[in-house]
Motif scaffolding. Structure first.
Motif, short mmCIF file in Angstrom:
data_model
loop_
_atom_site.label_atom_id
_atom_site.label_comp_id
_atom_site.label_asym_id
_atom_site.label_seq_id
_atom_site.Cartn_x
_atom_site.Cartn_y
_atom_site.Cartn_z
N PHE A 1 0.83 -1.22 0.00
CA PHE A 1 0.00 0.00 0.00
C PHE A 1 0.86 1.26 0.00
CE2 PHE A 1 -2.85 -3.14 1.73
CZ PHE A 1 -4.08 -2.77 1.26
N SER A 2 0.35 2.30 -0.58
CA SER A 2 0.95 3.62 -0.36
C SER A 2 -0.16 4.67 -0.43
CB SER A 2 2.05 3.91 -1.37
OG SER A 2 1.53 3.85 -2.67
N ARG A 3 0.13 5.81 0.10
CA ARG A 3 -0.88 6.88 0.08
C ARG A 3 -0.18 8.23 0.13
NH1 ARG A 3 1.50 8.28 3.89
NH2 ARG A 3 1.10 8.10 6.14
N ARG A 4 -0.88 9.22 -0.36
CA ARG A 4 -0.37 10.60 -0.34
C ARG A 4 -1.55 11.51 0.00
NH1 ARG A 4 3.75 13.97 -2.31
NH2 ARG A 4 5.11 12.25 -2.92
N TYR A 5 -1.34 12.36 0.98
CA TYR A 5 -2.44 13.21 1.44
C TYR A 5 -1.93 14.64 1.54
CZ TYR A 5 -6.03 15.02 4.65
OH TYR A 5 -7.02 15.76 5.24
N ASN A 6 -2.40 15.51 0.66
CA ASN A 6 -1.99 16.92 0.66
C ASN A 6 -3.21 17.81 0.89
OD1 ASN A 6 0.46 15.92 -0.14
ND2 ASN A 6 0.50 16.96 -2.11
N HIS B 1 6.73 2.75 -7.81
CA HIS B 1 6.62 4.05 -7.15
C HIS B 1 5.49 4.84 -7.79
CE1 HIS B 1 10.35 3.14 -5.16
NE2 HIS B 1 10.89 2.87 -6.34
N LEU B 2 4.35 4.17 -7.93
CA LEU B 2 3.23 4.73 -8.69
C LEU B 2 2.83 6.12 -8.21
CD1 LEU B 2 0.50 2.80 -10.31
CD2 LEU B 2 -0.30 4.56 -8.75
N LEU B 3 2.65 6.25 -6.89
CA LEU B 3 2.17 7.55 -6.38
C LEU B 3 3.22 8.64 -6.52
CD1 LEU B 3 -0.07 6.88 -3.27
CD2 LEU B 3 -0.64 6.97 -5.69
N ASP B 4 4.47 8.29 -6.27
CA ASP B 4 5.54 9.30 -6.39
C ASP B 4 5.64 9.79 -7.83
OD1 ASP B 4 6.06 9.06 -3.75
OD2 ASP B 4 7.75 7.69 -3.98
N LEU C 1 -5.67 17.12 -2.16
CA LEU C 1 -5.28 16.01 -3.04
C LEU C 1 -5.07 14.78 -2.16
CD1 LEU C 1 -4.28 14.96 -5.81
CD2 LEU C 1 -1.98 15.62 -5.08
N THR C 2 -5.82 13.73 -2.46
CA THR C 2 -5.65 12.49 -1.72
C THR C 2 -5.49 11.35 -2.71
OG1 THR C 2 -7.08 13.36 0.01
CG2 THR C 2 -6.64 10.99 0.06
N LEU C 3 -4.42 10.59 -2.56
CA LEU C 3 -4.17 9.46 -3.45
C LEU C 3 -3.90 8.23 -2.60
CD1 LEU C 3 -1.58 11.21 -5.84
CD2 LEU C 3 -4.03 10.87 -6.28
N VAL C 4 -4.52 7.10 -2.98
CA VAL C 4 -4.25 5.83 -2.31
C VAL C 4 -4.00 4.81 -3.41
CG1 VAL C 4 -5.26 3.94 -0.97
CG2 VAL C 4 -5.67 6.32 -0.27
N SER C 5 -2.96 4.01 -3.26
CA SER C 5 -2.79 2.95 -4.25
C SER C 5 -2.32 1.67 -3.56
CB SER C 5 -1.81 3.37 -5.35
OG SER C 5 -0.50 3.00 -5.00
N PHE C 6 -2.60 0.55 -4.20
CA PHE C 6 -2.08 -0.73 -3.70
C PHE C 6 -1.82 -1.64 -4.89
CE2 PHE C 6 -6.31 -2.48 -4.17
CZ PHE C 6 -7.15 -1.45 -3.78
N THR C 7 -0.83 -2.50 -4.70
CA THR C 7 -0.42 -3.42 -5.75
C THR C 7 -0.47 -4.84 -5.20
OG1 THR C 7 1.07 -1.73 -6.60
CG2 THR C 7 1.47 -3.99 -7.36
#
Lengths: 113, 547
Positions: free
Chosen positions: B337-342, B516-519, B538-544
């Motif tokens: 999992f990864s996430r980015r929250y701005n 590094h999809l979100l980056d 901006l909120t992004l969540v991804s999982f592989t």
């Protein structure tokens, strides 16, 4: 900028909105919504043909009227959606809550039946 | 009541009521004060006798003149002209004029002889003195009158240091009651946000026996005071039979500062007490000006405090909101999992969550609450905990959304709603999705193709009490990645005003490697927007799926 006009057609109130309905302008709509509810005008058609932009606060204003009018046994119908507002209504799946029409006349007729 | 009208001299236009005894002279203790060195300290006296009012010279240097004759004692007739040095007065005896007492209103007027009319009191007669009370005149009046100067000085001292509006109002009124011992009650009325004049403070003399009682001010007086900036004096109404006052005397002055009327200062006399005079009205006008400045200052201070409180609330709400978002993506076998929250604002409406579920499953939420600020943050906090609770007790994502919707409908303001995407992930890669009005998930297959999962899209939460929620399954293969995003991504704008948009998103997803999809996605977004200011979180969540 938001311009709005209110028109009475028999028992139906037509609210024509032009311009942007967003966080800034949604508050301008509030007194009119309160007044409609207070005077128990519960058959409302939004004519959104001139609406160029809507955001979540704008949708909130319409949803607010919708919820209050339904509590009084009425309904809100939406006419003439185009462009960005149409996209937003589609994305939020608001077609599941509101009847959408191509013209104001169709929407108003739906009330008469 | 008989009166003297000043027809010539520095106080031309002033009216003075003549009670039983009235002394004219240069001493401030005189009822009629004449600030002129050629006038004796106690120059002349007017006394009521059973024949009528008599004027006597009190041994003055320059004499007292009636109808151009020097007199030592003279029985006054209606319209007699009294001269003391430069000051000329006309003696008016209303009782003899029209046989009954009338209520009078004196207006410190501009150039126009303003006739006051009123609907509620049609029998009342109005008189007016034509004093041009410009700022200059007021100032020169003040320097002439020690009493006024001292009172105004004290008023400024009493009010300038107070910043709490209610305490200030009370202080002003207490001060007025002190300056005018014949006043019974004082009011401060101010314009509210809707332009309505509302009573903000009422104070009575401590000795007052009266309780309650509404304030009645005629519309015409309010209009004179508020719109024309005039101070108005209403003398007491006398009963024509008994001669006693049947209504109290009143004074009303505008609270104006910076050229704007903010409200009125209104004083009512004791029933049967000494009536207010023109000088009282001048003093009230002066104090009202000082009070108005203090009131404006206090209200500016209050606004500032309010602003600071709001900002404090926002900072607190942000801390609360952050505490609801997971600090770290979960460690789950089979997925990364990864996430980015701005958040762009102090508190935004975006949220995301990872919920550990029984049988090795995990729940993933992303959502956006309508509106901004504290209310959106609180709604988001509530919704996050609701969904967590329902996720553990319900297996089916559609049931989770159903219950979250019911809770939202029951609790929130009618103009708030939320878009939420909720899905569960099973260890074998099975995704169970329910989307309530949110941007659908995008799946990037290992070979770089991207698909949008737009099955099971439903109405946003908080709109209808009982909508039907669909759910849909999607099987993820090893190497597949899923992107969940908020509209801050699609609606991000560049300098030309173009939106990042769906097409560019899909193009980017196809080309970037999943590790590094979100980056990489964020880097592309920054490249697109440049230095252009953005208007949404901006909120992004991804999982592989890794195995």
């Amino acid at each position: 900028m938001l311009e709005f006009q209110q028109q009475q057609r028999d028992d139906v109130v037509v609210l024509q909105l032009k311009g942007n309905l967003d966080a800034l302008t949604a508050t301008d709509l509030r007194p009119m919504i309160d007044e409609l509810v207070a005077s128990r005008k519960t058959q409302v058609v939004f004519d959104l043909g001139g609406l160029t932009l809507i955001d979540s606060s704008g949708v909130g204003a319409i949803v607010s009227l919708f919820k209050r009018v339904r509590l009084l046994g009425g309904d809100v119908k939406i006419a003439c959606l185009t462009n960005q507002p149409k996209e937003i209504f589609r994305l939020l799946r608001l077609d599941r809550a509101f009847d959408l029409f191509e013209t104001v006349e169709e929407a108003a007729q739906k009330f008469q039946k | 009541m008989p009166k003297l009208i000043t027809t010539s001299g520095p106080t031309r236009g002033r009216e003075h009521d003549i009670d039983d005894v009235c002394i004219l002279g240069r001493s401030p203790s005189c009822q009629i004060y004449i600030g002129d060195l050629t006038v004796s300290r106690q120059h002349a006296r007017i006394t009521r006798t059973n024949k009528g009012h008599v004027v006597e010279d009190l041994g003055s240097g320059n004499g007292t003149w009636v109808n151009d004759k020097r007199v030592t004692r003279h029985l006054l007739q209606n319209d007699d002209v009294i001269r003391i040095s430069e000051c000329v007065y006309r003696f008016i005896d209303d009782a003899k004029q029209d046989g009954r007492w009338v209520n009078m209103v004196t207006v410190i007027a501009g150039n126009e002889p303003g006739l006051i009319s009123t609907n509620t009191e049609p029998q009342i007669k109005f008189f007016e003195t034509r004093v041009d009370l410009s700022e200059e005149d007021l100032r020169s009046d003040l320097t002439r009158t020690h009493r006024m100067l001292e009172a105004l000085y004290n008023a400024a001292g009493a009010t300038s240091s107070l910043l709490d509006p209610q305490r200030l109002f009370n202080k002003i009124l207490d001060y007025m009651l002190n300056v005018f011992p014949n006043a019974e009650v004082g009011y401060i009325m101010l314009l509210d946000d809707n332009g309505q004049l509302v009573s903000r403070a009422i104070r009575r003399q401590q000795s007052s026996q009266q309780q309650g009682g509404g304030l009645v001010i005629s519309q015409s007086v309010i209009s004179q005071v508020m719109h024309e900036g005039k101070a108005v004096l209403s003398r007491s109404n006398r009963d024509s039979v008994t001669g006693y006052a049947s209504t109290a005397a009143k004074m009303c002055a505008p609270l104006s500062a910076q050229g704007k009327s903010h409200g009125i200062l209104h004083i009512e006399g004791k029933p049967g007490g000494r009536p207010f005079t023109q000088e009282d009205l001048d003093l009230l006008t002066g104090i009202a000006r000082i009070a108005a400045v203090a009131i404006v200052n206090a209200s500016l201070h209050e606004q500032l405090m309010h602003q600071q409180r709001l900002e404090q609330d926002l900072r607190f709400a942000r801390r609360v909101q952050r505490s609801f978002l997971p600090l770290e993506p979960p460690e789950t076998p089979g997925f990364r999992f990864s996430r980015r929250y701005n958040p762009l604002y102090d508190v935004g409406g975006d949220f995301y969550d990872f919920i550990p579920l029984p049988a090795g499953k995990i729940g993933v939420t992303i959502g956006d609450v309508s509106g901004k600020g504290v209310s959106a943050a609180l709604l988001m906090a509530r919704l996050t905990s609701d969904i967590r609770y329902f996720a553990i007790s319900e297996q089916d994502p559609a049931r989770v959304m159903d219950r979250a919707n019911a809770s939202l409908i029951a609790s929130v303001q009618d103009n708030m709603f939320a878009t939420v995407l909720y899905l569960t992930l099973s260890p074998g890669g099975k995704m169970n999705i329910c989307n309530a009005g949110h941007i659908p998930p995008l799946v990037r297959h290992a070979d770089g193709t991207v698909v949008q999962v737009d099955e099971a899209t439903n109405l946003a939460l908080g709109v209808l009490p009982d909508p039907v929620f669909d759910h849909a399954f999607f099987q993820l293969e090893v190497g597949d990645s899923v992107l969940l995003c908020s509209d801050g991504l699609l609606e991000a704008k560049n300098a030309k005003g173009e939106e990042y948009g769906f097409e560019r998103l899909i193009r980017t997803l196809c080309t970037i490697p999943p590790h590094h999809l979100l980056d990489d996605l964020h880097r592309d977004l920054m490249h697109f927007t440049g230095a252009t200011a953005q208007y949404d979180d901006l909120t992004l969540v991804s999982f592989t799926r890794v195995d």
